[in-house]
Enzyme design. Structure first.
Site, PDB file in Angstrom:
ATOM      1  N   ASP A 143       0.829  -1.197   0.000  1.00 12.99           N
ATOM      2  CA  ASP A 143       0.000   0.000   0.000  1.00 12.99           C
ATOM      3  C   ASP A 143       0.872   1.259   0.000  1.00 12.99           C
ATOM      4  OD1 ASP A 143      -2.773   1.095   0.376  1.00 12.99           O
ATOM      5  OD2 ASP A 143      -1.871   1.916   2.194  1.00 12.99           O
ATOM      6  N   GLU A 149      14.602 -14.796   0.387  1.00  9.09           N
ATOM      7  CA  GLU A 149      15.028 -15.823   1.337  1.00  9.09           C
ATOM      8  C   GLU A 149      14.215 -17.107   1.169  1.00  9.09           C
ATOM      9  OE1 GLU A 149      16.156 -12.582   4.871  1.00  9.09           O
ATOM     10  OE2 GLU A 149      14.560 -14.060   5.174  1.00  9.09           O
TER      11      GLU A 149
END
Length: 561
Positions: free
Chosen positions: A219, A268
């Site tokens: 956002d 990751e």
């Protein structure tokens, strides 16, 4: 408890995905309290699977006072008790993955709520304290600090600054510093120069990724980095007026260092987690930076959302956005409606040439003037949807558009909850009209939503309820189901060939595998292009080309190879 990712992961799944946005409070209410919830989403997973989407995107479901519909977040690593629990979230993700549906969650990094533990600590601390350094607190102007630090406006009306009464220090009990909130007063902006803010959001990303989330919608991605050097520069308008990164509030170069750090966290995981930026940046080259593989990977383009139903506009936007995506290494994104804008069947129903001011005036008149041509609006929306779903890139669909829902323009004034309504002194209604809880079954209480909805459903919603469209040939729901099913079968490389001339009312393109899309944007039937084989038509948004010589007005056809 953690939830595993989908089996046989595809790191590129997002490039041409159909993503369905769920506004949780308005989707489905499982416990009968009138507010949609996570168990309600889980209970509708069969519906979502039958629709044929690839992923769901959940607007915020975090603890919140709902000052801005959940975008005022109290705790980024929990579930609002009214919407469920973390166990309910895990069950929802597991059900989605079992159905082959990925899960994207909203993350709101520009601001917290004023009930966030950090902001409460900041209010309790003295000016200049470490607690206040996580936000933007400044002394006011004027002889006694009685004026805000700048002329910056809030997106929801009024000033972007609120003065606090000090709770600590020598001025306790007296008006003191001001804090920045580019949105509602209850949404203080974070200071993204602070290392604790950056690391805490890395922790949040890992928290949800470890629970099986496949991606994030970011956002106000363009708003995190701000120039707070004194004296603050004037910015009386919220538009970005420069393309060099020097705007004091938005799209500053420093934001890309932040998102490079996010990409390190997302990478990751195997496969890496996806992300898409909500970045209202008018300058192409700068918007594309958010979509680089080294950052979020995708960025919304809202060009079609802002365009009129017009052949020249739609074709030029498609050409431009596909070229942009190719240059950035991302895929394009397409969207017509979301939780922040008037639903597109209503936009297309208003007179051609209607502006944002016209839309706001129409809402304030409770949808009475000008009188919308609803049949035309829905016809255009269906044609636009098939035009868009044939394009390369990811398609973002907003809950209820598959039912052909219009904006609820005449909500009772006493039911309105959008902060814009209050901060503009009841001059702008805001976004409640596109957030009315969905109609599921006209034969059930509250149209099958659950308890008495938190926003009232209009009587005409019953005619568009999902159960009444299920299995009905030609219904908007069945058109979406068919389109998404064919889209999966026909998916091709991320390119197309234009078969029509620029400026033609019938826009005709072909994907590399021979899949063809024809859209007649005219209000009258148009001749079919030569060489079109109607025997290959597998889907139409409206009337079929009955005579074999024309394509109906405001209609899109799909031809299989």
């Amino acid at each position: 408890m953690t939830t595993p990712s989908l089996p046989s992961p595809d790191a590129q799944w997002w490039r041409q995905a159909a993503v369905y946005q769920i506004y949780p409070r308005s989707f489905s209410d499982a416990n009968g309290d009138g507010m949609g919830d996570l168990p309600g989403v889980t209970a509708r997973m069969g519906y979502l699977s039958a629709l044929g989407i690839d992923a769901i995107w959940l607007s915020p479901f975090y603890p919140s006072a709902l000052a801005d519909g959940g975008y005022d977040v109290d705790d980024y690593r929990n579930v609002d008790p009214r919407l469920g629990t973390l166990a309910d979230f895990d069950a929802m993700v597991a059900a989605a993955h079992d159905a082959g549906i990925r899960v994207i969650v909203d993350v709101v990094p520009n601001h917290s709520s004023n009930r966030h533990e950090w902001f409460k600590a900041a209010l309790a601390a003295a000016p200049g304290s470490p607690e206040r350094a996580r936000y933007h607190f400044l002394d006011g102007l004027g002889d006694r600090g009685e004026l805000p630090p700048s002329d910056w406006p809030s997106h929801f009306g009024g000033a972007a600054w609120t003065r606090v009464v000090e709770q600590a220090g020598p001025n306790a009990g007296q008006p003191g510093q001001w804090y920045l909130h580019l949105f509602a007063t209850e949404q203080p902006d974070f200071n993204w120069d602070h290392p604790e803010v950056r690391e805490d959001f890395h922790t949040t990303l890992r928290f949800w990724a470890d629970r099986g989330v496949d991606g994030f919608r970011v956002d106000v991605a363009h708003g995190l980095a701000k120039d707070m050097s004194l004296p603050l520069r004037s910015k009386p308008e919220l538009e970005i007026l420069v393309d060099d990164g020097s705007d004091p509030l938005f799209d500053r170069d420093a934001v890309h260092e932040i998102f490079a750090g996010w990409r390190g966290v997302l990478n990751e995981y195997d496969p890496p987690k996806a992300a898409v930026a909500e970045a209202w940046v008018p300058f192409t080259d700068r918007r594309l930076k958010y979509a680089r593989p080294s950052e979020l990977g995708q960025a919304f383009n809202f060009d079609l959302l802002q365009a009129p139903f017009n052949a020249v506009e739609f074709r030029s936007i498609a050409e431009k956005c596909l070229s942009e995506a190719a240059s950035s290494g991302a895929s394009s994104t397409w969207v017509f409606s979301n939780h922040d804008v008037v639903r597109h069947p209503s936009r297309y129903a208003l007179p051609d040439g209607s502006t944002l001011a016209d839309l706001e005036a129409w809402l304030m008149a409770d949808g009475a003037a000008p009188v919308p041509e609803l049949a035309q609006g829905l016809r255009r929306a269906r044609a636009a949807t098939l035009f868009m779903l044939g394009l390369p890139g990811s398609a973002y669909l907003y809950q209820g558009e598959e039912l052909g829902l219009f904006e609820v323009a005449d909500l009772p004034k006493e039911s309105l909850q959008d902060p814009t309504w209050f901060r503009t002194g009841h001059k702008v209604k805001g976004r409640d009209g596109c957030r009315v809880p969905l109609p599921w079954d006209a034969a059930q209480a509250n149209l099958g939503f659950g308890g008495t909805p938190w926003l009232p459903q209009p009587a005409w919603f019953a005619s568009l309820a999902a159960a009444g469209q299920d299995g009905v040939a030609g219904s908007t729901l069945e058109m979406y189901r068919s389109a998404l099913a064919w889209r999966r079968k026909l998916q091709a490389e991320e390119s197309l060939e234009w078969l029509s001339e620029p400026g033609a009312e019938v826009v005709h393109y072909r994907r590399p595998n021979g899949w063809e899309v024809l859209s007649n944007f005219a209000a009258t039937p148009a001749p079919l292009p030569s060489g079109v084989d109607l025997a290959k038509v597998v889907l139409t948004s409206g009337d079929p080309a009955g005579t074999g010589a024309t394509i109906a007005a405001e209609t899109t056809l799909w031809l299989a190879p």
